[in-house]
Design a protein around this motif. Sequence first.
Motif, short mmCIF file in Angstrom:
data_model
loop_
_atom_site.label_atom_id
_atom_site.label_comp_id
_atom_site.label_asym_id
_atom_site.label_seq_id
_atom_site.Cartn_x
_atom_site.Cartn_y
_atom_site.Cartn_z
N ARG A 145 0.82 -1.21 0.00
CA ARG A 145 0.00 0.00 0.00
C ARG A 145 0.86 1.26 0.00
N THR A 146 2.03 1.18 0.59
CA THR A 146 2.92 2.34 0.64
C THR A 146 3.98 2.30 -0.47
N ASP A 148 5.39 2.90 -4.09
CA ASP A 148 5.15 3.83 -5.20
C ASP A 148 5.38 3.10 -6.51
#
Length: 251
Positions: A145-146, A148
Amino acid sequence: LVASIVIVFLAAPSFVLVPISFSKNPFIAWPPRGVTFDWYQSYFASPVWQFATIRSAWIAILTGILSLILGVPAAFALARRPVRARRTVIAVFVLPMVMPHIIIAVGLFYLYAQLGLLGTTTGIVLGHTIFALPYVTITLLATLRTYDTRLDQAAATLGARPLATFRLITLPIIRTGMITAFVFAFVKSFDELTVALFVAGGASATLPRQIWAETLHNVTPTIAAASTILLAVIAVAIFITEWLSREKHRA
């Protein structure tokens, strides 16, 4: 204050056996009397305890590896692909976490009886993976989710193929999450009793099952020593996870 009381209430029962493992009493009793290392010597001198411990560690390692092999692609698919009924799929993944373990263990017993997997390392690893896989998938989903994804796109524009992008860009970034997921799977497998009760026994006994068997026939502080060692392994794994988490945030 309330949080501290809750933490003590949850953790205290796990540490009751630690002082008993050093007691001179010939059986498990509270309060402990005196200090001795005889029960640890008995533990390390016993081939049965040694085999059960080594077998549990080996099964936990295999479970962690298999859980990563299955959990990494699943997490990537759920995080990056337009999956239909995504919430339903995630709910299916976490179902073993909320379903009573004995239901799954009984089902595995009858299935393994047909497949000839009772008492085998393969059967135990597969059974433990059912319970460890949700922890791996959820941990990796949180890591992704974090992440990039523009980093992958930048690598692609520079000519990197998907495999090279994953090896040189993606893997180093999510490596901490993968190690944490492996530790969770290892701890879950190393401490799993229900599956071992139904599909393992005799020469294939794991450490939790050996502790269970000893409590039925021979209640000596050797059980407390074995339980303390089991607790120490889990505590070390938790500290490793916490340390990795801090290092990740510092980076």
